[in-house]
Write a protein that holds these residues in place. Structure first.
Motif: not given
Lengths: 287, 344
Positions: B106-128
């Protein structure tokens, strides 16, 4: 003819009749079993599963907000698709049945495309056309118009899929009637509209109604094409068939069957109306 | 010029048919402050129950804090398919998908920033979560570990890695196990996974589809599934019918979440979308995740629910496969390893 010969022949024909009777009942039996297995049994299952946990839960499944919005969307879609295809169908059938022009066969083939093409492909075509990455996507986005993953997309896909029903129904009727009556009307001084409403329309009305019923049935039941363009947003872009799938996938079997029973009911009502229309037009033709 | 004409015609047609409303973002923002706001969460297959509960709690919390009503809509499906829909224009305010690559797309299609995964904690994954096996009661085929899945006569159910995120985790978990068994021999790993997919009679497009195939339609001897999906299937459909088998090693699945900037900017929902995802990291959010069988990140909540989750040796995608971009390219892109393995 001697009595003996007569006896013999009688015996033979009785035997023949017996085996004829046997064949007849066997054929009827096969047909009934088939009908029972493939039509009645599933219907019974749908209704019994739907009401298996009580009538109250059944009603609840049909009146919860997401189901209501699915019902509403399905009705809206049909309410747009059916009139649109009716008008188009009459126009196209008219042109094809009453006039000779170049490219007529190509037009007939084009009208048949929605029948020939898989519904999923039909849906994909709209995604490729109106999607963000599609041909018209950037333009639509710049102007803030949403087509796919919204109601317009669902309507478009449905219109496309149900496109041929009315035309296909009308062409043979109109061809059979020829142009004599209309020409007579014109010669007697009717204008175009008068001719259409007083001569053409009364002649085709039962066929037209029949086509509209089929069109409506398909518009309400369409799954494949709509599934591709819907985006599956609960309470927003879910039609009844999509809602059934969602409920089923959520292990909510009773509710899934309840909504399915609504669709089945719709189909039954359609069938009854259809038989009535068939009976009426049959009667009219024989008169 | 010609294209312009076509566009114009289509536009006129659309206005005629449906009469679209076109509001500007500014008007939206203004209106949002006073009236009910709508949020669309486009998610993957097994999170239906999780977000149904979470949405209610978040809506209540948000109304208490801001006085604004928020109406959260959900869309579920195979992770890859959902990502595709968002790229094609499905207006998701937030995406909560099965794996990072689908959000990268989705980021590659330009809909969100390329480094989205740094925006939230734990690789932006709140649960595993992780991948386990679901088998029929009594485990008639005696399935204990990945090895048993390649035996002849065992039917394995897993969704299609092309469309389903869970299926890609399944595939990589099997691959990782085979690598470990064969001291990192890629050739042997490929043979193992090829053999495994020979035992797969049907590939559904999403994890939930596979679960219903296994559970409802009664096809297959073992379902490779999300841990949460396996627990849910057992609880919803009967403890007396199925049991969970935990393999010796599995993969640490990190389903990430993010805000789709381009959509929220346009719709004026950035603030509430951000708050929505942040709420996933609060104790309440973590607890709802744990209750729905997702492994929480919060230490406190994890301890509370420790009994619920079996301990498994988990490998990570970064260590074993060099991250999702790499794994996607080698295994799942067109002409990748999966295409060589699976020829129906």
């Amino acid at each position: 003819m001697s009595a003996k010969k007569y006896e013999e022949r009688n015996e033979k024909s009785r035997e023949g009749r017996r085996s004829h009777l046997l064949r007849k009942w066997m054929l009827i039996g096969v047909a009934l079993t088939f009908l029972g297995l493939f039509i009645f049994l599933p219907l019974i299952v749908v209704f019994s599963e739907a009401t298996s946990k009580g009538f109250e839960l059944y009603l609840l499944a049909l009146t919860e907000p997401d189901a209501l919005s699915a019902i509403k969307l399905t009705l809206i879609t049909a309410a747009i698709a059916v009139p649109l295809n009716t008008v188009f169908g009459v126009l196209a059938a008219w042109a094809i049945a009453k006039f000779e022009f170049k490219g007529k066969n190509i037009l007939i083939t084009l009208i048949d495309i929605p029948f020939a093409v898989s519904p999923v492909i039909a849906g994909l075509v709209f995604v490729l056309l109106f999607g963000s990455q599609g041909l018209l996507g950037p333009f639509l986005e710049a102007n803030n118009i949403k087509v796919i993953f919204g109601i317009p997309g669902i309507v478009l896909a449905t219109v496309f899929i149900t496109f041929p029903f009315v035309v296909r129904e009308l062409i043979p009727i109109m061809q059979e009637q020829g142009t004599d009556e209309e020409e007579a009307a014109l010669t007697l001084g009717a204008n175009g509209w008068q001719m259409f409403f007083r001569v053409t329309l009364p002649n085709i009305k039962w066929g037209l109604l029949y086509g509209m019923i089929l069109c409506n049935a398909r518009a309400m039941g369409e799954f494949g094409a709509v599934s591709v363009v819907s985006g599956h947003i609960r309470g927003l872009t879910n039609t009844l068939p999509l809602h059934v799938e969602i409920l089923y996938n959520e292990y909510n079997f009773t509710a899934a069957f309840a909504v399915a029973s609504l669709l089945a009911l719709l189909a039954l009502v359609t069938l009854v109306i259809k038989s009535f229309v068939e009976w009426r037009s049959e009667k009219l033709r024989s008169e | 010029m010609k294209k312009g004409w076509i566009s114009l015609l289509v536009m006129i047609f659309l206005f005629g048919v449906v009469g679209c409303s076109s509001e500007t973002a500014k008007q939206n923002e203004k209106a949002n402050k006073t009236k009910e706001i709508e949020l669309l969460n486009v998610s993957y297959d097994p999170t239906r129950e999780l977000y149904e509960e979470f949405n209610k709690r978040f809506a209540a919390d948000w109304e208490e804090k801001t006085g604004q009503k928020v109406n959260i809509k959900q869309s579920h499906g195979g992770s890859g398919k959902q990502s595709r829909s968002v790229i094609d224009g499905l207006e998701a305010d937030v995406v909560t998908l099965a794996l990072a690559y689908d959000i990268d797309a989705i980021a590659q299609a330009g809909k969100l920033s390329e480094n989205w995964q740094q925006e939230l904690e734990d690789n932006s994954s709140p649960y595993t979560s992780t991948i386990v096996f679901l088998v029929r009661k009594g485990n008639p085929k005696e399935i204990k570990d990945w090895d048993d899945l390649v035996n002849s006569g065992v039917e394995v159910i897993t969704p299609n890695p092309k469309t389903s995120g869970g299926a890609r985790w399944n595939y990589l978990a099997a691959w990782g196990y085979a690598l470990k068994q064969n001291n990192g021999d890629e050739q042997k790993a490929q043979e193992f996974v090829t053999k495994l997919f020979k035992n797969v009679p049907v590939l559904d497009s999403g994890a939930r589809g596979s679960t219903t195939t296994f559970v409802e339609r009664g096809i297959g001897d073992v379902l490779i599934a999300w841990e949460n999906e396996a627990f849910l299937a057992i609880n919803e459909l009967g403890k007396d019918k199925f049991e969970i088998v935990v393999p010796s090693i599995s993969i640490l699945a990190e389903p990430p979440v993010t805000v789709v900037d381009k959509v929220t900017d346009k719709r004026g929902t950035s603030e509430v979308a951000k708050a929505y995802l942040d709420y996933l990291y609060t104790d309440e959010g973590q607890e709802i995740a744990a209750k729905n069988y997702y492994r929480p990140r919060s230490q406190k909540v994890a301890e509370k629910y420790a009994d619920q989750f079996p301990s498994i040796e988990l490998m990570s995608i970064d260590d074993q496969f060099g991250g999702w971009k790499e794994a996607q390219k080698t295994h799942f892109d067109d002409g990748g390893v999966f295409d060589q393995i699976y020829k129906p």
